[in-house]
Motif scaffolding. Structure first.
Motif, PDB file in Angstrom:
ATOM      1  N   THR A  71      -0.588   7.565   1.182  1.00  0.00           N
ATOM      2  CA  THR A  71      -1.702   8.572   0.610  1.00  0.00           C
ATOM      3  C   THR A  71      -1.140   9.847   0.372  1.00  0.00           C
ATOM      4  O   THR A  71       0.131  10.207   1.027  1.00  0.00           O
ATOM      5  CB  THR A  71      -2.973   8.583   1.550  1.00  0.00           C
ATOM      6  OG1 THR A  71      -2.619   9.264   2.683  1.00  0.00           O
ATOM      7  CG2 THR A  71      -3.491   7.090   1.527  1.00  0.00           C
ATOM      8  N   LYS A  72      -1.829  10.849  -0.033  1.00  0.00           N
ATOM      9  CA  LYS A  72      -1.311  12.159  -0.149  1.00  0.00           C
ATOM     10  C   LYS A  72      -1.293  12.899   1.266  1.00  0.00           C
ATOM     11  O   LYS A  72      -0.220  13.505   1.432  1.00  0.00           O
ATOM     12  CB  LYS A  72      -2.385  13.125  -1.049  1.00  0.00           C
ATOM     13  CG  LYS A  72      -2.055  12.877  -2.718  1.00  0.00           C
ATOM     14  CD  LYS A  72      -2.773  13.802  -3.406  1.00  0.00           C
ATOM     15  CE  LYS A  72      -2.594  13.784  -4.669  1.00  0.00           C
ATOM     16  NZ  LYS A  72      -3.534  14.635  -5.635  1.00  0.00           N
ATOM     17  N   THR A  73      -2.405  12.652   2.055  1.00  0.00           N
ATOM     18  CA  THR A  73      -2.192  13.169   3.290  1.00  0.00           C
ATOM     19  C   THR A  73      -1.269  12.508   4.083  1.00  0.00           C
ATOM     20  O   THR A  73      -0.421  13.370   4.707  1.00  0.00           O
ATOM     21  CB  THR A  73      -3.437  12.733   4.227  1.00  0.00           C
ATOM     22  OG1 THR A  73      -4.573  13.071   3.558  1.00  0.00           O
ATOM     23  CG2 THR A  73      -3.474  13.054   5.731  1.00  0.00           C
ATOM     24  N   ASP A  84      -4.292  12.123  -8.708  1.00  0.00           N
ATOM     25  CA  ASP A  84      -5.777  12.386  -8.815  1.00  0.00           C
ATOM     26  C   ASP A  84      -6.066  13.011 -10.320  1.00  0.00           C
ATOM     27  O   ASP A  84      -5.099  13.524 -11.024  1.00  0.00           O
ATOM     28  CB  ASP A  84      -6.486  13.436  -8.023  1.00  0.00           C
ATOM     29  CG  ASP A  84      -6.329  12.663  -6.602  1.00  0.00           C
ATOM     30  OD1 ASP A  84      -6.837  11.502  -6.370  1.00  0.00           O
ATOM     31  OD2 ASP A  84      -6.030  13.403  -5.527  1.00  0.00           O
ATOM     32  N   PRO A 135       0.967   9.499  -5.278  1.00  0.00           N
ATOM     33  CA  PRO A 135      -0.429   9.478  -5.786  1.00  0.00           C
ATOM     34  C   PRO A 135      -1.006  10.418  -6.492  1.00  0.00           C
ATOM     35  O   PRO A 135      -0.548  11.825  -6.262  1.00  0.00           O
ATOM     36  CB  PRO A 135      -0.826   9.324  -4.196  1.00  0.00           C
ATOM     37  CG  PRO A 135      -0.001   9.934  -3.417  1.00  0.00           C
ATOM     38  CD  PRO A 135       1.154   9.711  -3.846  1.00  0.00           C
ATOM     39  N   THR A 192       0.831  -1.244   0.176  1.00  0.00           N
ATOM     40  CA  THR A 192      -0.109   0.102   0.013  1.00  0.00           C
ATOM     41  C   THR A 192       1.062   1.287  -0.114  1.00  0.00           C
ATOM     42  O   THR A 192       1.815   1.496   1.111  1.00  0.00           O
ATOM     43  CB  THR A 192      -0.785  -0.134   1.184  1.00  0.00           C
ATOM     44  OG1 THR A 192      -1.536  -1.156   1.137  1.00  0.00           O
ATOM     45  CG2 THR A 192      -1.812   1.189   1.133  1.00  0.00           C
TER      46      THR A 192
END
Length: 202
Positions: A9-11, A178, A176, A6
Protein backbone atom coordinates in the motif's frame (compact mmCIF):
# COMPACT_ATOMS: atom_id res chain seq x y z
CA UNK A 1 0.64 -7.77 -12.22
CA UNK A 2 0.87 -11.30 -10.82
CA UNK A 3 -2.48 -12.77 -9.82
CA UNK A 4 -2.69 -13.49 -6.11
CA UNK A 5 0.18 -11.16 -5.17
CA UNK A 6 -0.78 -8.23 -2.95
CA UNK A 7 1.16 -5.08 -3.79
CA UNK A 8 2.35 -2.84 -0.94
CA UNK A 9 0.00 0.00 0.00
CA UNK A 10 1.00 3.65 -0.15
CA UNK A 11 1.42 3.62 3.63
CA UNK A 12 3.76 0.65 3.41
CA UNK A 13 5.72 2.26 0.59
CA UNK A 14 6.10 5.48 2.58
CA UNK A 15 7.37 3.65 5.64
CA UNK A 16 9.87 1.67 3.60
CA UNK A 17 11.24 4.64 1.68
CA UNK A 18 11.57 6.82 4.76
CA UNK A 19 13.36 4.02 6.60
CA UNK A 20 15.78 3.58 3.70
CA UNK A 21 16.42 7.34 3.44
CA UNK A 22 17.27 7.60 7.11
CA UNK A 23 19.96 4.96 6.57
CA UNK A 24 21.73 6.93 3.81
CA UNK A 25 25.11 8.24 5.09
CA UNK A 26 25.48 12.01 5.12
CA UNK A 27 28.43 11.99 2.72
CA UNK A 28 26.46 9.97 0.15
CA UNK A 29 23.50 12.30 0.54
CA UNK A 30 25.80 15.26 -0.14
CA UNK A 31 27.27 13.61 -3.25
CA UNK A 32 23.80 12.85 -4.58
CA UNK A 33 22.69 16.43 -3.98
CA UNK A 34 25.68 17.70 -5.96
CA UNK A 35 24.94 15.23 -8.75
CA UNK A 36 21.33 16.42 -9.02
CA UNK A 37 22.57 20.01 -9.49
CA UNK A 38 24.78 18.94 -12.38
CA UNK A 39 21.75 17.80 -14.40
CA UNK A 40 19.95 21.15 -14.16
CA UNK A 41 21.47 22.80 -17.27
CA UNK A 42 19.87 20.10 -19.41
CA UNK A 43 16.49 20.61 -17.76
CA UNK A 44 16.02 24.39 -17.59
CA UNK A 45 17.20 27.44 -19.49
CA UNK A 46 17.60 31.12 -18.66
CA UNK A 47 14.45 33.19 -18.61
CA UNK A 48 12.18 30.35 -17.57
CA UNK A 49 10.10 30.18 -14.39
CA UNK A 50 10.79 27.10 -12.28
CA UNK A 51 8.81 26.03 -9.23
CA UNK A 52 11.20 24.28 -6.86
CA UNK A 53 11.27 23.49 -3.14
CA UNK A 54 13.61 23.49 -0.16
CA UNK A 55 14.57 19.89 0.71
CA UNK A 56 14.10 18.98 4.37
CA UNK A 57 15.26 16.03 6.41
CA UNK A 58 16.28 13.11 4.22
CA UNK A 59 14.78 14.47 1.00
CA UNK A 60 17.16 14.29 -1.99
CA UNK A 61 18.85 17.54 -2.94
CA UNK A 62 19.92 20.57 -0.95
CA UNK A 63 19.47 24.32 -0.85
CA UNK A 64 22.40 24.49 -3.28
CA UNK A 65 19.93 23.39 -5.95
CA UNK A 66 18.10 26.70 -5.56
CA UNK A 67 21.30 28.69 -6.02
CA UNK A 68 22.23 26.56 -9.03
CA UNK A 69 18.87 27.36 -10.61
CA UNK A 70 19.31 31.06 -9.92
CA UNK A 71 22.78 30.98 -11.49
CA UNK A 72 21.23 29.54 -14.64
CA UNK A 73 19.12 32.69 -14.93
CA UNK A 74 15.73 31.23 -14.10
CA UNK A 75 13.05 32.75 -11.90
CA UNK A 76 12.67 30.39 -8.92
CA UNK A 77 9.37 30.14 -7.07
CA UNK A 78 9.11 28.23 -3.79
CA UNK A 79 6.00 26.78 -2.16
CA UNK A 80 4.16 28.20 0.83
CA UNK A 81 2.10 25.47 2.53
CA UNK A 82 -0.97 26.29 4.60
CA UNK A 83 -4.02 24.35 5.80
CA UNK A 84 -7.68 25.24 6.21
CA UNK A 85 -9.50 25.21 9.55
CA UNK A 86 -9.98 21.44 9.27
CA UNK A 87 -6.26 20.83 8.78
CA UNK A 88 -6.68 20.01 5.09
CA UNK A 89 -3.81 21.06 2.85
CA UNK A 90 -4.62 24.03 0.63
CA UNK A 91 -3.20 24.55 -2.86
CA UNK A 92 0.31 25.92 -2.48
CA UNK A 93 1.02 29.62 -2.71
CA UNK A 94 4.38 30.67 -4.17
CA UNK A 95 7.15 33.08 -3.23
CA UNK A 96 10.13 34.33 -5.24
CA UNK A 97 13.42 32.83 -4.10
CA UNK A 98 16.09 35.30 -3.05
CA UNK A 99 19.27 33.84 -1.51
CA UNK A 100 19.56 34.41 2.23
CA UNK A 101 15.92 35.38 2.77
CA UNK A 102 14.21 32.08 3.67
CA UNK A 103 12.35 31.94 6.98
CA UNK A 104 11.18 29.11 9.22
CA UNK A 105 7.65 27.94 8.47
CA UNK A 106 5.03 25.37 9.43
CA UNK A 107 5.71 21.63 9.14
CA UNK A 108 9.45 22.21 9.66
CA UNK A 109 9.75 23.86 6.25
CA UNK A 110 11.55 26.98 5.09
CA UNK A 111 9.81 29.44 2.81
CA UNK A 112 10.20 32.88 1.26
CA UNK A 113 8.83 35.83 3.22
CA UNK A 114 5.71 37.64 1.91
CA UNK A 115 4.44 38.86 -0.45
CA UNK A 116 3.27 35.55 -1.89
CA UNK A 117 1.71 34.74 -5.21
CA UNK A 118 -1.65 32.94 -5.44
CA UNK A 119 -1.79 29.21 -6.16
CA UNK A 120 -2.71 29.68 -9.81
CA UNK A 121 0.65 31.27 -10.60
CA UNK A 122 2.14 27.78 -10.84
CA UNK A 123 0.79 27.96 -14.39
CA UNK A 124 3.68 30.34 -15.23
CA UNK A 125 6.27 27.62 -14.63
CA UNK A 126 7.79 25.69 -17.52
CA UNK A 127 9.31 23.24 -15.01
CA UNK A 128 7.99 22.14 -11.62
CA UNK A 129 10.41 20.24 -9.38
CA UNK A 130 8.28 18.11 -7.10
CA UNK A 131 9.38 16.42 -3.86
CA UNK A 132 8.58 12.72 -3.87
CA UNK A 133 9.24 9.60 -1.87
CA UNK A 134 9.15 7.54 -5.06
CA UNK A 135 7.88 7.68 -8.63
CA UNK A 136 7.12 4.88 -11.05
CA UNK A 137 7.81 4.64 -14.75
CA UNK A 138 4.18 5.42 -15.55
CA UNK A 139 4.52 8.76 -13.75
CA UNK A 140 2.73 7.87 -10.53
CA UNK A 141 4.25 9.88 -7.70
CA UNK A 142 4.27 8.85 -4.06
CA UNK A 143 4.14 11.90 -1.77
CA UNK A 144 3.81 12.17 1.98
CA UNK A 145 0.03 12.10 1.83
CA UNK A 146 -0.85 15.65 2.88
CA UNK A 147 -2.27 16.53 -0.54
CA UNK A 148 -0.60 19.91 -1.05
CA UNK A 149 0.88 18.98 -4.41
CA UNK A 150 -2.14 17.01 -5.63
CA UNK A 151 -4.22 20.17 -5.19
CA UNK A 152 -1.55 22.37 -6.79
CA UNK A 153 -0.29 20.42 -9.80
CA UNK A 154 -3.72 20.39 -11.42
CA UNK A 155 -3.20 24.17 -11.86
CA UNK A 156 0.10 23.78 -13.74
CA UNK A 157 0.38 24.55 -17.45
CA UNK A 158 -0.58 21.55 -19.63
CA UNK A 159 2.88 21.51 -21.26
CA UNK A 160 4.88 22.01 -18.05
CA UNK A 161 7.48 19.45 -17.12
CA UNK A 162 6.47 17.93 -13.78
CA UNK A 163 9.67 16.45 -12.40
CA UNK A 164 9.77 14.15 -9.36
CA UNK A 165 13.12 14.45 -7.58
CA UNK A 166 14.10 11.08 -6.11
CA UNK A 167 17.07 8.85 -5.38
CA UNK A 168 17.92 6.36 -8.11
CA UNK A 169 16.38 3.36 -6.36
CA UNK A 170 13.19 5.37 -5.74
CA UNK A 171 12.38 5.28 -9.47
CA UNK A 172 10.42 2.03 -9.50
CA UNK A 173 8.33 -0.05 -11.89
CA UNK A 174 4.94 0.32 -10.22
CA UNK A 175 3.32 2.22 -7.35
CA UNK A 176 -0.27 2.17 -6.13
CA UNK A 177 -2.28 5.01 -7.64
CA UNK A 178 -5.44 6.95 -6.82
CA UNK A 179 -7.73 8.89 -9.19
CA UNK A 180 -6.55 12.25 -7.80
CA UNK A 181 -2.85 11.56 -8.43
CA UNK A 182 -1.34 13.96 -10.98
CA UNK A 183 1.16 12.07 -13.16
CA UNK A 184 4.74 13.23 -13.39
CA UNK A 185 6.29 13.73 -16.82
CA UNK A 186 9.89 13.13 -15.69
CA UNK A 187 12.03 11.92 -12.82
CA UNK A 188 15.32 13.53 -11.77
CA UNK A 189 17.80 11.22 -10.05
CA UNK A 190 21.48 11.61 -9.08
CA UNK A 191 22.85 9.00 -11.50
CA UNK A 192 20.11 8.70 -14.10
CA UNK A 193 19.55 12.41 -14.58
CA UNK A 194 16.35 13.56 -16.27
CA UNK A 195 14.29 10.46 -17.09
CA UNK A 196 11.14 10.75 -19.27
CA UNK A 197 8.25 8.74 -17.88
CA UNK A 198 5.66 6.72 -19.78
CA UNK A 199 3.78 8.60 -22.49
CA UNK A 200 5.79 11.82 -22.18
CA UNK A 201 8.20 11.43 -25.06
CA UNK A 202 11.37 13.40 -24.34
Amino acid sequence: MVVGVTLPTKTEWRAGVLRARRAVPADLRDREAQAICRWLPGLVRGGQTVCAYVPVGSEPGSSALLDALAELGVRVLLPVARTDEDGRGLPLQWGRYEPGTLVAAEFGLREPPPPWLPAGRIAEAEVVLVPALAVDRRGTRLGRGAGFYDRSLILAAPDARLVAVVRDDELVDELPTDPHDVPMTHALTPLGGVVPLAGTGT
